[in-house]
Design an enzyme around this catalytic site. Structure first.
Site, PDB file in Angstrom:
ATOM      1  CG  ASP A 197      33.920 -21.277  14.560  1.00 38.08           C
ATOM      2  OD1 ASP A 197      34.971 -21.399  13.741  1.00 38.08           O
ATOM      3  OD2 ASP A 197      33.771 -20.704  15.455  1.00 38.08           O
ATOM      4  CG  ASP A 198      37.008 -23.639  13.281  1.00 35.19           C
ATOM      5  OD1 ASP A 198      37.252 -22.712  12.926  1.00 35.19           O
ATOM      6  OD2 ASP A 198      37.597 -24.262  14.404  1.00 35.19           O
ATOM      7  CB  CYS A 202      36.887 -17.021  14.425  1.00 34.18           C
ATOM      8  SG  CYS A 202      36.802 -18.588  14.742  1.00 34.18           S
ATOM      9  NE  ARG A 209      33.413 -16.093  13.116  1.00 34.44           N
ATOM     10  CZ  ARG A 209      32.554 -16.899  13.268  1.00 34.44           C
ATOM     11  NH1 ARG A 209      31.283 -16.622  13.707  1.00 34.44           N
ATOM     12  NH2 ARG A 209      32.856 -18.470  13.219  1.00 34.44           N
ATOM     13  CE  LYS A 251      33.695 -17.820  16.860  1.00 35.78           C
ATOM     14  NZ  LYS A 251      34.726 -18.883  16.705  1.00 35.78           N
ATOM     15  CG  HIS A 290      35.371 -14.379  17.832  1.00 35.12           C
ATOM     16  ND1 HIS A 290      36.178 -15.368  17.117  1.00 35.12           N
ATOM     17  CD2 HIS A 290      36.041 -13.684  18.556  1.00 35.12           C
ATOM     18  CE1 HIS A 290      37.133 -15.511  17.957  1.00 35.12           C
ATOM     19  NE2 HIS A 290      37.253 -14.375  18.932  1.00 35.12           N
ATOM     20  CB  SER A 307      36.205 -19.085  20.066  1.00 38.77           C
ATOM     21  OG  SER A 307      36.655 -18.505  18.798  1.00 38.77           O
ATOM     22  CG  HIS A 358      35.599 -23.194  17.168  1.00 39.95           C
ATOM     23  ND1 HIS A 358      36.275 -23.465  18.635  1.00 39.95           N
ATOM     24  CD2 HIS A 358      36.593 -22.322  16.746  1.00 39.95           C
ATOM     25  CE1 HIS A 358      37.385 -22.658  19.060  1.00 39.95           C
ATOM     26  NE2 HIS A 358      37.592 -22.060  17.904  1.00 39.95           N
ATOM     27  CG  ASP A 378      34.859 -19.477  10.827  1.00 38.03           C
ATOM     28  OD1 ASP A 378      34.845 -20.797  10.548  1.00 38.03           O
ATOM     29  OD2 ASP A 378      35.366 -19.149  11.928  1.00 38.03           O
ATOM     30  CG  ASN A 379      38.208 -20.821  10.291  1.00 37.67           C
ATOM     31  OD1 ASN A 379      37.802 -19.755  10.707  1.00 37.67           O
ATOM     32  ND2 ASN A 379      38.417 -21.908  10.375  1.00 37.67           N
ATOM     33  CE  LYS A 403      40.736 -21.926  13.942  1.00 37.25           C
ATOM     34  NZ  LYS A 403      39.900 -21.910  14.853  1.00 37.25           N
TER      35      LYS A 403
HETATM   36 MG    MG Z   1      36.716 -20.628  12.954  1.00 38.76          MG
END
Ligand code: MG
Length: 472
Positions: free
Chosen positions: A40-41, A80, A84, A137, A139, A162, A240, A292-293, A313
């Site tokens: 994540d991130d 996010c 996803r 996660k 989300h 998150s 994240h 994810d980003n 992001k």
């Molecule tokens: Mg993210």
């Protein structure tokens, strides 16, 4: 060979055929296991094998050396929830309601989620009787009807949104980081639930051990299902913010707490791959690692790095949507560095091709089969990428060319900026999107504008699921 008679050649060929037989027998097509590790991130520049000078990622570096490192690989959206949704369905989030002009992502007070009629990767693989588990996660909706167990997963262990949501106290994170870059948060300030299947088993979730526990659960699941095909989806809550690492991992990295977090994830990857090797499953398991980003640059040193890519992001610059990606499957994947285009959207068609599962036929998909590249048999069928964010299209890439028609501020992803004219970049010559060459190539600008028009005409936006409020 000139000296061998035809008879001798025939004997030799027969011998070779005999020698080859047992090999052919053991290589009989077996449906491969699939593991997707999703950070994540995590930024494009945050791994050793992607050029980070101070974060040590020996397990990911080895995974990349044994497999394929993809340098032009994209997510479906720069935040996010929609990212996803794109990964799991092979469809742009605008098609399944997981993007919105009103809300960026799903929140604890959201009443919506990924529509149940969407077909996820887990449901695709269920056709082939895969055991399916998610550890991390989600989300895509925290109400029971939207949880992973309603979308093809046999089991779920994780924080459903998150890890900075449900904040109930404590200091302002950004303010603390600015005062002290070594600031370590208190998990009790974030009242996020930890779920097993549909039940809350801990609240607030102790995030100090979250990476470790996701890993342990994934490894346990692999062991329990070693004799049948399995799909493991391991979407880490980290890196994240708020950043958390287990006690053993803290204070180790030259890059500070963010480095500790990434190095712990690297250790987790090492454990997953070691388990596959120990169980003799590595030659029958495809493992994909990605993010994810891009990095959350607003959080300064507690956010990651996009390396040479522009912004991060929340933006449709390369730093927002191009992610560090590795595919691993010893003796099946042709090792090397791949600079073809690929996307998380392509997992749907790729897994279908590799497992023989049938793609859904009754809906539009945005997925391409990348297996020819993985197997060393051909080029990527993906030649373009559409950059959607918040229910609008901001840019398109075709071959090396990228045209921006809308933009957001490069760091704080809230505000759109006014563009006087579309901007054109050759992102293969100009990785940082620094030199707008629109005036030099008016015909390419025209062609990409026409692509956008055709693409938008093909999109039927879904009802806005992100904007549905929680019923009291
Ligand atoms: Mg993210």
């Amino acid at each position: 060979m000139y000296y061998l008679s035809w008879k001798a050649l025939a004997v030799l060929a027969g011998g070779l055929a005999l020698l080859a037989l047992p090999t052919i027998g053991s290589a009989a097509p077996k449906t491969p296991n699939v593991v997707v590790i999703f950070c994540d991130d995590l930024g494009w520049g945050d791994l050793g094998c992607f050029g980070n000078p101070t974060i040590r990622t020996p397990h990911l570096d080895r995974m990349a050396a044994e497999g394929q490192k993809w340098t032009q690989f994209y997510v479906a959206a720069p935040v996010c929830t929609p990212s996803r949704a794109g990964l799991l369905t092979g469809r742009l989030p605008i098609r399944n309601g997981m993007t919105s002009d009103k809300r960026v992502v799903l929140f604890p007070n959201s009443g919506g989620g990924l529509p149940p009629e969407e077909v996820t990767l887990a449901e695709l693989l269920k056709q082939k009787d895969y055991a399916t588990g998610i550890f991390g996660k989600w989300h895509l909706g925290h109400l029971p009807q939207f949880l992973p167990t309603s979308q093809g997963f046999d089991t779920y262990f994780g924080i459903p949104y998150s890890n900075d949501m449900d904040r109930i106290g404590g200091p302002n994170y950004m303010g603390e980081v600015r005062k002290n870059p070594d600031f370590y948060p208190n998990f009790a300030d974030y009242n996020v639930p930890l779920l097993r299947d549909e039940k809350v088993i801990e609240r607030p979730a102790d995030q100090n051990t979250i990476t470790r526990r996701y890993t342990e659960e994934a490894v346990k699941f692999i062991r329990a299902n070693k004799d049948r095909p399995f799909f493991v989806y391991l979407p880490h809550s980290m890196p994240h913010i708020p950043l958390f690492a287990s006690e053993e991992s803290r204070g180790k990295s030259k890059r500070g707490l963010y480095g500790d977090v990434i190095e712990e994830i690297d250790g987790s990857v090492g454990q997953v791959l070691a388990t596959l090797r120990e169980l003799d499953l590595e030659k029958n398991t495809l493992v994909v690692f990605t993010s994810d980003n891009g990095p959350w640059l607003s959080f300064e040193t507690h956010g990651g790095s996009a390396g040479p890519l522009r912004a991060g992001k929340g933006t449709t610059f390369e730093g927002g949507q191009r992610v560090p990606t590795i595919f691993w499957w010893p003796e099946t994947i042709e090792p090397g560095v791949v600079s073809e285009l690929g996307s998380t959207l392509d997992m749907m068609a790729t897994f279908a091709a590799l497992t023989g599962a049938a793609l859904p036929q009754d809906r539009k998909l945005d997925t391409y089969d990348l297996s020819p590249v993985l197997l060393g048999k051909g080029a990527s069928p993906r030649k373009e990428m559409y950059y959607w964010t918040r229910a609008s299209l901001h840019a398109v890439r075709s071959g090396p060319w990228k045209l921006h028609v809308k933009m957001r501020e490069p760091v704080n992803y809230g505000r759109a900026t006014k563009m006087e004219k579309p901007e054109l970049y050759n992102v293969e010559h100009d990785i940082s999107e620094a030199y707008n060459v629109a005036s030099l190539h008016p015909e390419i600008v025209e062609r990409l504008l026409a692509m956008i028009q055709d693409h938008e005409a093909d999109i039927e936006p879904h009802e806005d699921m992100l904007a549905i409020p929680l019923k009291k």
